[in-house]
Write an enzyme that holds these catalytic residues in place. Structure first.
Site, PDB file in Angstrom:
ATOM      1  CG  ASP A 254       0.001  -0.098   2.520  1.00  0.00           C
ATOM      2  OD1 ASP A 254       0.259  -1.224   2.984  1.00  0.00           O
ATOM      3  OD2 ASP A 254       0.473   0.941   3.018  1.00  0.00           O
ATOM      4  CG  ASP A 256       1.792   4.769   5.702  1.00  0.00           C
ATOM      5  OD1 ASP A 256       1.188   3.893   6.341  1.00  0.00           O
ATOM      6  OD2 ASP A 256       2.351   5.718   6.257  1.00  0.00           O
TER       7      ASP A 256
HETATM    8  N1  LIG Z   1       1.230   1.201   5.806  1.00  0.00           N
HETATM    9  C1  LIG Z   1       1.771   0.332   6.653  1.00  0.00           C
HETATM   10  N2  LIG Z   1       2.240   0.753   7.862  1.00  0.00           N
HETATM   11  C2  LIG Z   1       2.813  -0.125   8.710  1.00  0.00           C
HETATM   12  N3  LIG Z   1       2.937  -1.440   8.457  1.00  0.00           N
HETATM   13  C3  LIG Z   1       2.475  -1.892   7.284  1.00  0.00           C
HETATM   14  N4  LIG Z   1       2.462  -3.116   6.755  1.00  0.00           N
HETATM   15  C4  LIG Z   1       1.886  -3.049   5.554  1.00  0.00           C
HETATM   16  N5  LIG Z   1       1.508  -1.779   5.264  1.00  0.00           N
HETATM   17  C5  LIG Z   1       1.871  -1.031   6.339  1.00  0.00           C
END
Ligand SMILES: Nc1ncnc2[nH]cnc12
Ligand SMILES: CSC[C@H]1O[C@H](OP(=O)(O)O)[C@H](O)[C@@H]1O
Length: 337
Positions: A254, A256
């Site tokens: 992703d 974030d």
């Molecule tokens: N955005 C994110 N923040 C922290 N850990 C993750 N693991 C997968 N995506 C994450």
């Protein structure tokens, strides 16, 4: 026979399907283990590996491993190269990042005589060019955990030691993995995946379990972060204290929360990319293991410059150490004290 019954009982209790179909696997292993692998979110085993023994969750001086330890060889071979696999969050994903028994997991791999640890982690991307489904081999870490995890074997009263952590990963190991970068690129796909690697690539480790706010996510970008997860600390620190060359393969799921125009990360977004990432993790791991099985790389033979470092890092005289402290140290380093 009792051991096998015990293994089956553990497997049933943990509802470990791969074990249920391998219920005759021995629960002890007397061969040599070469590589330790820690699987993260969405990666509870590797299909390219054929289990040959299943050790019930291992009891260490720092608690019990988060999962049974599967000893495997590469599918279809009878090679002497063996891999020990631990599922970081447990086989049913029951340990949240803050509560993973990190010390037990790393101690068990060290006690089994692994010569290096390859770790997999689902991460958020903090950079536009690192797309979801891309992989990253970070070389630096920014620790944003909250000091509530046990992050050292050398932090009890009566034992003082400070290991170097300026380069938290094994550069040699990263270079070794990077030679197989094409394994995850599917050129036929409209969006081929990439494996990113250079010496400045930085993983931010946050405490969780909540994801970051938009402001935090933007701040991590200003810090120079490339990806973010909740598990590289203390894993990398503990590997260093065990003198184990360690490299994490970060698998992006992703973007974030830093992109104003997009929804911040949710667990659904993460899950949506786990299948593809799991497939690529298998492809990459296959290449690495086949190559290592042919010839164990130099950094594993030599310990990548870490061998003996723990002795120099400990300031406390052995004569002043308690029996309990010495016993714990000997679990990790039977030859040193
Ligand atoms: N955005 C994110 N923040 C922290 N850990 C993750 N693991 C997968 N995506 C994450
Ligand atoms: C489910 S998203 C957050 C979770 O995913 C990562 O786990 P792992 O590193 O074990 O793959 C991240 O670190 C968080 O724990």
């Amino acid at each position: 026979m009792n051991r096998i019954k015990n293994t089956i009982a553990v497997a049933k209790r943990l509802k470990l399907s791969s074990i249920m179909t391998n219920s005759e696997l021995p629960s002890i292993f007397n061969g040599t283990v070469d590589l330790g692998i820690i699987g993260g979110t969405g990666l509870y085993n590797l299909d390219c590996l054929e289990p040959i023994a299943l050790l019930p969750p291992m009891v260490t001086p720092w608690g019990i491993t988060s999962s049974p330890v599967t000893i495997s060889q590469f599918v279809g071979t009878n090679s002497h190269f063996h891999v020990a696999f631990i599922a970081r969050h447990g086989v049913n994903h029951e340990y949240p990042p803050t509560r993973v028994p990190f010390r037990a997991n790393m101690a068990a791999l060290k006690n089994l005589n692994c010569k290096a640890v390859l770790s997999f982690s689902a991460v958020g991307s903090l950079q536009a060019h690192i797309k979801p489904r891309d992989f990253v081999l970070p070389q630096q870490i920014i620790d944003r955990t909250k000091g509530i995890r046990h992050s050292s074997y050398l932090n009890d009263e009566g034992l003082v030691g400070h290991v170097g952590f300026g380069q938290p990963f094994s550069e040699k190991f990263a270079e070794y993995i990077y030679q197989f970068k094409d394994a995850i690129t599917n050129p036929e796909s409209e969006e081929p995946c990439h494996l990113h690697y250079d010496k400045d690539m930085t993983v931010v480790c946050m405490e969780g379990p909540q994801f970051s706010t938009r402001a935090e996510s933007k701040m991590y970008r200003m810090f120079g972060g490339h990806v973010i997860n909740m598990s590289v600390i203390p894993e990398a620190k503990l590997a260093r204290e065990c003198e184990l060359p360690y490299q994490m393969v970060c698998m992006s799921t992703d973007y974030d929360a830093w992109r104003d125009e997009a929804e911040p990360v949710t667990v659904e977004t993460v899950i949506g990319n786990l299948t593809n990432n799991g497939r690529n993790a298998n492809l990459l791991a296959s290449k690495i293991i086949v190559s290592m099985a042919k010839e164990i790389p130099e950094f594993m033979h030599s310990g990548d410059g870490l061998r003996g470092s723990i002795k120099k890092s400990i300031s406390t005289k052995p004569e002043a150490m308690s029996k309990d402290t010495l016993e714990k140290l000997r679990y990790l380093f039977p030859d040193y004290w």
